[in-house]
Design a protein around this motif. Sequence first.
Motif, short mmCIF file in Angstrom:
data_model
loop_
_atom_site.label_atom_id
_atom_site.label_comp_id
_atom_site.label_asym_id
_atom_site.label_seq_id
_atom_site.Cartn_x
_atom_site.Cartn_y
_atom_site.Cartn_z
N LEU A 162 0.83 -1.21 0.00
CA LEU A 162 0.00 0.00 0.00
C LEU A 162 0.86 1.26 0.00
O LEU A 162 0.58 2.21 -0.72
CB LEU A 162 -0.94 -0.01 1.20
N ARG A 188 -1.13 4.46 -1.13
CA ARG A 188 -2.52 4.32 -0.69
C ARG A 188 -2.58 3.84 0.75
O ARG A 188 -1.61 3.34 1.30
CB ARG A 188 -3.27 3.33 -1.60
N ASP A 189 -3.77 3.95 1.30
CA ASP A 189 -4.06 3.47 2.65
C ASP A 189 -5.33 2.65 2.55
O ASP A 189 -6.29 3.07 1.89
CB ASP A 189 -4.24 4.68 3.57
N ASN A 190 -5.34 1.47 3.16
CA ASN A 190 -6.54 0.64 3.14
C ASN A 190 -6.60 -0.16 4.44
O ASN A 190 -6.17 -1.31 4.48
CB ASN A 190 -6.53 -0.28 1.92
#
Length: 153
Positions: free
Chosen positions: A27, A32-34
């Motif tokens: 990520l 990104r962040d998830n």
Amino acid sequence: MADESFRIAELMLEGDTCGHILAKLALEAVGRDNPDLVRAMSGLAVGMGRGFNCGCLTGGCCVLGFYGGRADESEPVYPRFDVMIEEFSGWFERAMTEKYGGIDCKDVIGFDTALKAERCPGVILDSWLKIKEILEKNRVNPGGPAPARWEDD
């Protein structure tokens, strides 16, 4: 590689397990962040809680799925996805069997916290480096958008 080793150590000190760490590295690579994905990786910890397959094997396959899998019918699977999974799994089996006698968490650390601290950072780093190598070899940029996009050969 030093930065990746440091990041792995940092995440382990925060209490992350191998699956968490591989997901976070992927990520972070794509910016990104998830939290949902990272949380889902909790189920892989300590060989699914029973010392079964090492979370680096299962987590590594999940990370390859992050790049090459599909979310729904609007996304095709990356054409080399099966080859990437096969290569990673085969490499993991050979490397871990040679080093630790098997691919299960119980083989690698045997539920021993001292062995976990000693061995897991290296297994995680080796797995991450192999994942990146496989992605690059199959024309997927580890720092590029996921899911992977491809152009006709």
